[in-house]
Design a protein around this motif. Structure first.
Motif, PDB file in Angstrom:
ATOM      1  N   ARG A  48       0.783  -1.084  -0.393  1.00  9.70           N
ATOM      2  CA  ARG A  48      -0.238   0.254   0.597  1.00  9.70           C
ATOM      3  C   ARG A  48       1.166   1.137   0.081  1.00  9.70           C
ATOM      4  N   ARG A  49       1.799   1.005   0.258  1.00 12.01           N
ATOM      5  CA  ARG A  49       2.920   2.505   0.111  1.00 12.01           C
ATOM      6  C   ARG A  49       3.516   2.555  -1.225  1.00 12.01           C
ATOM      7  N   CYS A  50       3.986   1.688  -1.702  1.00  9.89           N
ATOM      8  CA  CYS A  50       4.865   1.620  -2.544  1.00  9.89           C
ATOM      9  C   CYS A  50       4.543   0.986  -3.962  1.00  9.89           C
ATOM     10  N   GLY A  51       3.445   0.116  -4.072  1.00 12.78           N
ATOM     11  CA  GLY A  51       2.268  -0.319  -5.005  1.00 12.78           C
ATOM     12  C   GLY A  51       3.219  -1.124  -5.731  1.00 12.78           C
ATOM     13  N   LEU A  52       4.353  -1.912  -5.908  1.00 12.63           N
ATOM     14  CA  LEU A  52       4.967  -2.732  -6.125  1.00 12.63           C
ATOM     15  C   LEU A  52       4.039  -3.731  -5.742  1.00 12.63           C
ATOM     16  N   VAL A  53       4.188  -5.001  -6.435  1.00 14.60           N
ATOM     17  CA  VAL A  53       3.897  -6.517  -6.348  1.00 14.60           C
ATOM     18  C   VAL A  53       4.628  -7.405  -5.392  1.00 14.60           C
ATOM     19  N   PHE A  54       4.257  -8.165  -4.520  1.00 12.37           N
ATOM     20  CA  PHE A  54       4.539  -9.354  -3.754  1.00 12.37           C
ATOM     21  C   PHE A  54       4.431  -9.793  -3.550  1.00 12.37           C
ATOM     22  N   CYS A  55       5.457 -11.468  -2.909  1.00  9.27           N
ATOM     23  CA  CYS A  55       4.612 -12.353  -2.459  1.00  9.27           C
ATOM     24  C   CYS A  55       4.457 -12.409  -1.484  1.00  9.27           C
ATOM     25  N   GLN A  56       3.960 -13.224  -0.279  1.00  7.29           N
ATOM     26  CA  GLN A  56       2.969 -13.341   1.122  1.00  7.29           C
ATOM     27  C   GLN A  56       4.780 -12.819   1.774  1.00  7.29           C
ATOM     28  N   LYS A  57       5.684 -13.419   1.713  1.00  4.91           N
ATOM     29  CA  LYS A  57       6.791 -13.642   2.246  1.00  4.91           C
ATOM     30  C   LYS A  57       7.673 -12.455   2.554  1.00  4.91           C
ATOM     31  N   CYS A  58       7.981 -11.321   0.996  1.00  8.17           N
ATOM     32  CA  CYS A  58       8.118 -10.448   1.101  1.00  8.17           C
ATOM     33  C   CYS A  58       7.496  -9.122   2.178  1.00  8.17           C
ATOM     34  N   SER A  59       5.908  -9.647   1.691  1.00  5.74           N
ATOM     35  CA  SER A  59       4.994  -8.329   2.763  1.00  5.74           C
ATOM     36  C   SER A  59       4.216  -8.708   3.615  1.00  5.74           C
ATOM     37  N   SER A  60       4.646  -9.182   4.393  1.00  2.00           N
ATOM     38  CA  SER A  60       4.764  -9.911   5.665  1.00  2.00           C
ATOM     39  C   SER A  60       3.599  -8.724   7.010  1.00  2.00           C
ATOM     40  N   ASN A  61       4.104  -7.557   6.746  1.00  2.00           N
ATOM     41  CA  ASN A  61       4.019  -6.595   7.262  1.00  2.00           C
ATOM     42  C   ASN A  61       2.757  -5.872   7.466  1.00  2.00           C
ATOM     43  N   SER A  62       1.972  -5.556   8.747  1.00  7.85           N
ATOM     44  CA  SER A  62       0.863  -4.585   8.320  1.00  7.85           C
ATOM     45  C   SER A  62       0.845  -3.449   9.174  1.00  7.85           C
ATOM     46  N   VAL A  63       1.181  -1.858   8.657  1.00  3.42           N
ATOM     47  CA  VAL A  63       1.255  -0.633   9.454  1.00  3.42           C
ATOM     48  C   VAL A  63       0.032   0.510   8.840  1.00  3.42           C
ATOM     49  N   LYS A  64      -0.629   0.687  10.371  1.00  2.00           N
ATOM     50  CA  LYS A  64      -0.905   2.125  10.066  1.00  2.00           C
ATOM     51  C   LYS A  64      -0.257   3.417   9.164  1.00  2.00           C
ATOM     52  N   ILE A  65      -0.679   3.765   8.251  1.00  2.09           N
ATOM     53  CA  ILE A  65       0.111   4.719   7.466  1.00  2.09           C
ATOM     54  C   ILE A  65      -1.205   6.313   6.884  1.00  2.09           C
ATOM     55  N   PRO A  66      -0.757   6.840   8.144  1.00  2.00           N
ATOM     56  CA  PRO A  66      -1.846   8.230   8.231  1.00  2.00           C
ATOM     57  C   PRO A  66      -1.271   9.093   7.105  1.00  2.00           C
ATOM     58  N   GLN A  67      -0.155   9.529   6.769  1.00  2.00           N
ATOM     59  CA  GLN A  67      -0.185   9.791   5.222  1.00  2.00           C
ATOM     60  C   GLN A  67      -0.968   9.580   4.205  1.00  2.00           C
ATOM     61  N   LEU A  68      -1.575   8.520   4.732  1.00  2.00           N
ATOM     62  CA  LEU A  68      -1.948   7.989   2.928  1.00  2.00           C
ATOM     63  C   LEU A  68      -3.353   7.167   3.326  1.00  2.00           C
ATOM     64  N   ASN A  69      -4.313   8.311   4.407  1.00  5.31           N
ATOM     65  CA  ASN A  69      -5.341   7.736   4.975  1.00  5.31           C
ATOM     66  C   ASN A  69      -5.826   6.730   5.630  1.00  5.31           C
ATOM     67  N   TYR A  70      -4.593   6.266   5.770  1.00  6.86           N
ATOM     68  CA  TYR A  70      -5.222   4.109   6.202  1.00  6.86           C
ATOM     69  C   TYR A  70      -4.631   4.416   8.361  1.00  6.86           C
ATOM     70  N   ASN A  71      -6.035   5.757   8.587  1.00  8.52           N
ATOM     71  CA  ASN A  71      -5.367   5.311   9.611  1.00  8.52           C
ATOM     72  C   ASN A  71      -6.244   4.435  10.642  1.00  8.52           C
ATOM     73  N   PHE A  72      -7.328   3.863  10.824  1.00  2.52           N
ATOM     74  CA  PHE A  72      -7.418   3.236  10.880  1.00  2.52           C
ATOM     75  C   PHE A  72      -7.229   1.386  11.279  1.00  2.52           C
ATOM     76  N   VAL A  73      -7.019   0.808  10.319  1.00  2.00           N
ATOM     77  CA  VAL A  73      -6.551  -0.593  10.166  1.00  2.00           C
ATOM     78  C   VAL A  73      -5.298  -0.410   9.562  1.00  2.00           C
ATOM     79  N   PRO A  74      -4.883  -1.284  10.330  1.00  2.00           N
ATOM     80  CA  PRO A  74      -3.409  -2.008   9.662  1.00  2.00           C
ATOM     81  C   PRO A  74      -3.193  -2.302   7.659  1.00  2.00           C
ATOM     82  N   VAL A  75      -2.669  -1.925   7.152  1.00  3.50           N
ATOM     83  CA  VAL A  75      -2.386  -2.381   6.129  1.00  3.50           C
ATOM     84  C   VAL A  75      -1.302  -2.727   4.911  1.00  3.50           C
ATOM     85  N   ARG A  76      -1.052  -3.946   4.404  1.00  2.00           N
ATOM     86  CA  ARG A  76      -0.215  -4.524   4.162  1.00  2.00           C
ATOM     87  C   ARG A  76       0.885  -3.667   3.500  1.00  2.00           C
ATOM     88  N   VAL A  77       2.179  -3.734   4.139  1.00  2.00           N
ATOM     89  CA  VAL A  77       3.361  -2.812   3.129  1.00  2.00           C
ATOM     90  C   VAL A  77       4.416  -3.849   2.903  1.00  2.00           C
TER      91      VAL A  77
END
Length: 87
Positions: A48-77
């Motif tokens: 959700r931060r860079c827009g590139l495509v990854f497998c589960q292993k390389c994108s297993s983290n989730s964070v809130k990104i208020p700057q991109l209006n992902y304020n309440f639910v952590p999203v995949r990065v």
């Protein structure tokens, strides 16, 4: 077509307050980081931060990104964006 062949899309290396343009699923057959080939069982995941495509292993983290209006639910990065977003 692989991402590296597509010169029309480059993620912004500087953090901006706008959501990135996602790489088209049809243009990605491999994980951007580890190059593992996607299959019916190995799914694609957009960072959700860079827009590139990854497998589960390389994108297993989730964070809130208020700057991109992902304020309440952590999203995949991806792993790289996760390192850059940590405070």
């Amino acid at each position: 077509m692989e991402y590296d062949d597509d010169q029309s899309f480059k993620p912004d290396p500087v953090f901006t307050n706008s959501r990135p343009k996602w790489v088209d699923d049809n243009n990605c057959t491999n994980c951007h980081k580890c190059r593992t080939q996607f299959t019916l069982l190995l799914r694609r995941h957009h960072c959700r931060r860079c827009g590139l495509v990854f497998c589960q292993k390389c994108s297993s983290n989730s964070v809130k990104i208020p700057q991109l209006n992902y304020n309440f639910v952590p999203v995949r990065v991806c792993d790289d964006c996760h390192r850059n977003l940590r405070f």
